[in-house]
Design a protein around this motif. Sequence first.
Motif, short mmCIF file in Angstrom:
data_model
loop_
_atom_site.label_atom_id
_atom_site.label_comp_id
_atom_site.label_asym_id
_atom_site.label_seq_id
_atom_site.Cartn_x
_atom_site.Cartn_y
_atom_site.Cartn_z
N GLU A 53 0.83 -1.21 0.00
CA GLU A 53 0.00 0.00 0.00
C GLU A 53 0.86 1.26 0.00
O GLU A 53 0.55 2.24 -0.68
N ALA A 54 1.94 1.22 0.78
CA ALA A 54 2.83 2.38 0.83
C ALA A 54 3.52 2.58 -0.51
O ALA A 54 3.67 3.72 -0.98
N LEU A 55 3.96 1.49 -1.13
CA LEU A 55 4.63 1.59 -2.43
C LEU A 55 3.67 2.15 -3.48
O LEU A 55 4.04 3.03 -4.27
N GLN A 56 2.45 1.65 -3.49
CA GLN A 56 1.46 2.15 -4.45
C GLN A 56 1.14 3.62 -4.22
O GLN A 56 0.94 4.38 -5.16
N TYR A 57 1.12 4.01 -2.96
CA TYR A 57 0.84 5.42 -2.64
C TYR A 57 1.96 6.33 -3.13
O TYR A 57 1.71 7.39 -3.71
N VAL A 58 3.21 5.94 -2.89
CA VAL A 58 4.33 6.77 -3.32
C VAL A 58 4.29 6.98 -4.83
O VAL A 58 4.45 8.10 -5.33
N VAL A 59 4.06 5.89 -5.58
CA VAL A 59 4.07 5.99 -7.04
C VAL A 59 2.82 6.71 -7.55
O VAL A 59 2.90 7.59 -8.42
N GLY A 60 1.67 6.37 -7.01
CA GLY A 60 0.43 6.89 -7.54
C GLY A 60 0.11 8.31 -7.12
O GLY A 60 -0.48 9.07 -7.90
N ALA A 61 0.50 8.69 -5.90
CA ALA A 61 0.11 10.00 -5.39
C ALA A 61 1.25 11.01 -5.37
O ALA A 61 0.99 12.21 -5.37
N LEU A 62 2.49 10.54 -5.34
CA LEU A 62 3.61 11.47 -5.16
C LEU A 62 4.49 11.61 -6.40
O LEU A 62 4.92 12.71 -6.72
N ILE A 63 4.78 10.51 -7.06
CA ILE A 63 5.60 10.60 -8.27
C ILE A 63 4.71 11.06 -9.42
O ILE A 63 3.75 10.39 -9.77
N ASP A 64 5.04 12.20 -9.99
CA ASP A 64 4.17 12.81 -10.99
C ASP A 64 4.71 12.66 -12.40
O ASP A 64 4.37 13.43 -13.28
N GLY A 65 5.56 11.68 -12.63
CA GLY A 65 6.09 11.46 -13.97
C GLY A 65 7.57 11.15 -13.95
O GLY A 65 8.21 11.08 -12.90
N TRP A 66 8.10 10.96 -15.15
CA TRP A 66 9.51 10.64 -15.28
C TRP A 66 10.38 11.86 -15.04
O TRP A 66 10.00 13.00 -15.35
N SER A 67 11.54 11.66 -14.46
CA SER A 67 12.56 12.69 -14.32
C SER A 67 13.89 11.98 -14.09
O SER A 67 13.92 10.81 -13.69
N PRO A 68 15.01 12.65 -14.30
CA PRO A 68 16.30 12.02 -14.01
C PRO A 68 16.43 11.59 -12.56
O PRO A 68 17.09 10.60 -12.25
N VAL A 69 15.77 12.31 -11.65
CA VAL A 69 15.81 11.93 -10.23
C VAL A 69 15.11 10.59 -10.03
O VAL A 69 15.59 9.73 -9.28
N VAL A 70 13.98 10.38 -10.70
CA VAL A 70 13.27 9.11 -10.60
C VAL A 70 14.11 7.99 -11.21
O VAL A 70 14.17 6.87 -10.67
N ASP A 71 14.76 8.26 -12.32
CA ASP A 71 15.68 7.28 -12.90
C ASP A 71 16.74 6.88 -11.88
O ASP A 71 17.06 5.69 -11.72
N ASP A 72 17.30 7.86 -11.22
CA ASP A 72 18.35 7.61 -10.23
C ASP A 72 17.81 6.78 -9.06
O ASP A 72 18.52 5.95 -8.49
N MET A 73 16.54 7.00 -8.70
CA MET A 73 15.92 6.22 -7.63
C MET A 73 15.74 4.76 -8.01
O MET A 73 15.94 3.86 -7.19
N LEU A 74 15.35 4.51 -9.26
CA LEU A 74 14.89 3.18 -9.64
C LEU A 74 15.93 2.34 -10.36
O LEU A 74 15.77 1.12 -10.44
N ILE A 75 16.98 2.96 -10.90
CA ILE A 75 17.91 2.19 -11.73
C ILE A 75 18.56 1.06 -10.94
O ILE A 75 18.80 -0.03 -11.47
N GLY A 76 18.83 1.29 -9.66
CA GLY A 76 19.44 0.24 -8.86
C GLY A 76 18.51 -0.96 -8.67
O GLY A 76 18.98 -2.10 -8.56
N LEU A 77 17.20 -0.71 -8.62
CA LEU A 77 16.25 -1.81 -8.43
C LEU A 77 16.22 -2.75 -9.63
O LEU A 77 15.90 -3.93 -9.48
N CYS A 78 16.54 -2.23 -10.81
CA CYS A 78 16.46 -3.05 -12.03
C CYS A 78 17.38 -4.26 -11.96
O CYS A 78 17.10 -5.29 -12.59
N TYR A 79 18.45 -4.15 -11.21
CA TYR A 79 19.43 -5.24 -11.13
C TYR A 79 19.41 -5.95 -9.78
O TYR A 79 20.23 -6.82 -9.54
N ASP A 80 18.48 -5.57 -8.90
CA ASP A 80 18.48 -6.08 -7.52
C ASP A 80 17.54 -7.28 -7.41
O ASP A 80 16.32 -7.14 -7.35
N ALA A 81 18.13 -8.47 -7.38
CA ALA A 81 17.33 -9.69 -7.32
C ALA A 81 16.61 -9.84 -5.99
O ALA A 81 15.67 -10.64 -5.88
#
Length: 676
Positions: free
Chosen positions: A343-371
Motif C-alpha cells: 500500500e505504501a509503495l502504491q501510494y508513493v508511485v500513484g500520489a507522489l511521483i508525478d512522472g519521469w525525471s532524471p531523479v526518478v531514474d536515479d531512484m529506480l535504476i538500482g532496483l532493475c538489477y536487484d534480485a
Amino acid sequence: MAHVAEKTSGDSSGLTDQLSSGNLGGGLWEYYKKIVMEEGADFNELSDTSMNGVLTFAGLFAATLAAFLAETYKSLSPDSDESGGDLTSSAVVINTLWVVALVISLLCALLATLIQDWTKTFLRAQAHPTAVTLEQQCLEHMSAHMGAQRYGLPLAPRLVVGLLHAAVVLFLAGIVVFFWHLNPIPARAALGVAGGSIFIYAVASALPLFDASCPFRTPLTDVYVFIIMLVTVIVPGALVYACLLIAAAWQRITKGPLNPGIRRTLNPVMMASQLKDPYATSRVYHAIKDYFTRRKSEEPPPLLPLVFDAIMGNDQIDETAVNAEKVRFLWDRVGPYAMEHPEALQYVVGALIDGWSPVVDDMLIGLCYDAAELPKIAAALGSVHTTFAATSMLRLLQLLFQAEDANDRALRATVGQGVRWQATDAIVDAFAGFTRQLDALRQAEIEQRSTELLAALSSFRTTLLQLLIHTSPSSRDAKARTQILRMFAELQRYDGTKLQRVSADDPEDMMGLLSLDRGDAVKVVVAKLASRNCLTLIAGAKESDWEGAWDNPDRRYLRRTTPGTLRWRELFPAAAQRGTSAASAFFRDFLKDVGLGHWLVAGSAFTTPPHTSLKAAAVVALRDVANTVDFRPLIQEPSRADHDLTSASTAAERFEIPGSPRLDKVEEGTLSLSHE
C-alpha cells in the motif's frame, strides 16, 4: 492535498478508503515522521555538542590570544623603544596574525550561538506544524528540511569548526615568528611541533578520500574535495559548456531554431547546477561513446540532444506539490518500508511521483538489477484491489523498465539488452495474476466512465514497445524480448486488456514474434502493435463516453523526447504508408460508430467531417491507423485459431518494406525466414 485529489479523481475507492481510515499510504507517513524525528534529535544533539565545544574552546582561545596581544601590541606604538626595521616588521606580522586569529575566534563564538538558535527554531517548527493532516505536516517538514539543506544549515557547524582550526594555525604561525627574533631555539622547537602537527592533520584529513570508513574527517577534507572537483568537474565542465555553446550555435545556423529543452539547458545557472555533479563529465563521455556505438548497429539520434539528455535529462520543469527532489528525499528515508508494504509503495508511485525525471531514474535504476528487491515489487502486483493501486503499479513498472543512466547504457551496449531483465522473472510471473485483476478493474472503470487505468495501460504498452524495438535476435537480447512478449501475451488473454485488431490478419499469439530474426521485420510488427495500442486506447475512451484524460495517456511518464501512444507513427515512419492488409471488422465498425464511415470508401482521403464531436487528437490518431490498412470489402476475417498459427508472418509480408524478410509457411508451430 490537491495533488492527491487531482491524480485520483477517477478512483472512488483507492485513496478515498485510506483517507477515511486515516491510514494514508499504508502507514508511510507515520514511518516517515518517526524517521525524521530521529534525524532531528540526532542533528540537535550533534549541533549542541559541537557548538558547545566551539563556544568553550573559542572562549579559552580568545583569552590566550588576548594575553599574548597584551604584550606585543605595544611594539606597534610609535613611542616604542624598539627601532630596528626587522623587529618592527616582525611585530607587524605577529600582531596581524594574532589579531586576525582573535577576530576569527570571536566570530566562531557568535556563529555557534546563531547556529544553535537556528537549529532550535527549525526543530521547533517541526514539532509544531501548522498543517492539519499528517500528509500535509510531512510535506511541510520536507519543504523546511530541504530549505535547510539548500542553504547549508547542516554544513554550518563544520564551517565554524574549520574557521576555528584556521585561527589556531594563524596563532601557531605567530608563535614561531614571535620567538624567532627572541631566541631561535624555542622558535625551532615550536616550528617542529607545529609543523609536525599540521602535517599529521593534513594527512589524516586526506585518509577519508581513500577509505570511506576512515573516521578522521575534518574541515580540510572538504577543501580537498573542492580542489578535486575543481580539477575534475568544474574546469572540464566549463570546457564542456563552451563546446556545447559552439555546437548549439552551429546547429542554430545549419538546422534552424533550437528546441526549448536545449535552450533551457544552455542557461548558465541550469548548466552549473548539473555540471557540479561529479559524474556529469562521465555522463557526457558515455553519451558520446553511446552515440558512436549506436552508429554501428542502428540509426543514432542527433548527437547534441543526446549529450544534453545525458547532462540534464531534458526534464520538463514542473512545479507540483511534491516535486522529484522531495520524492527522492522521502524515498531515501522510507524506501525500505515502502518496498515491504504494497500500500505504501502504491501510494508513493500513484500520489507522489508525478512522472519521469532524471531523479526518478536515479531512484529506480538500482532496483532493475536487484534480485532481492524485485520480488517485493512482484508481491505488490498481487496486492492490487483498486483502480488507484492498479494504475500505480503500471506506472511503477513503466518507470522501472525505462529507467537508465550512463553506466546502464554502456553496460547494455556491451553485453546486450538482456542484462536488464535477468532478475525480472518474479515480476513477469506475477504479471499473470495482475493482468487478471486489471481485466476486472477495467470493466468497473468503464461503468464509472473513467479512463485512468486505460491510459496507464496504453502508456505501459508504449514503453514495452519502445524497449522491444531496441532488441535484436541475438542471444544477448533473448531474455529481454522473451520477458516483454510474455507480458504482452498475458495482456492478450483478457477482453479488458487485450489489443484490438486493426487489420484482419493481426496476430493474437504474441510469443510467435520470438521467431522474427531480422530487425526490419521486428520493426514492422512492433509498428503494427503500436497502431493496435493506439486504436485500443481510443476505443476504450469511447466505451467511457470520452471521459478522463485518455488523450494524454503518457502524461510525463515517458521521456520528453519520446513520442507518445497517440503519436506512435513518429517512431515508425515506414508504417505511415498505405498498407495492403484488409482492415478488421472491429476497426470498420468502430469508424462507423464514431461518424467516420466515409473513410471506408475506396480512395478516401480520410478527411475530418464537419461538426464532429471527436477530439482532434482522436481524429489524427485514427487517420494514422487507417493509413496502415486497406478498406477493400472484407470477405471473411480469420478465426483466432488461424491467427495463432499465422501470428507474425503476415505482419511482415503485408507491409512490403523493401529489403525486409519474407516469412515462409508455418510448419508445426514454427516460423522460418527467407529472402526472395
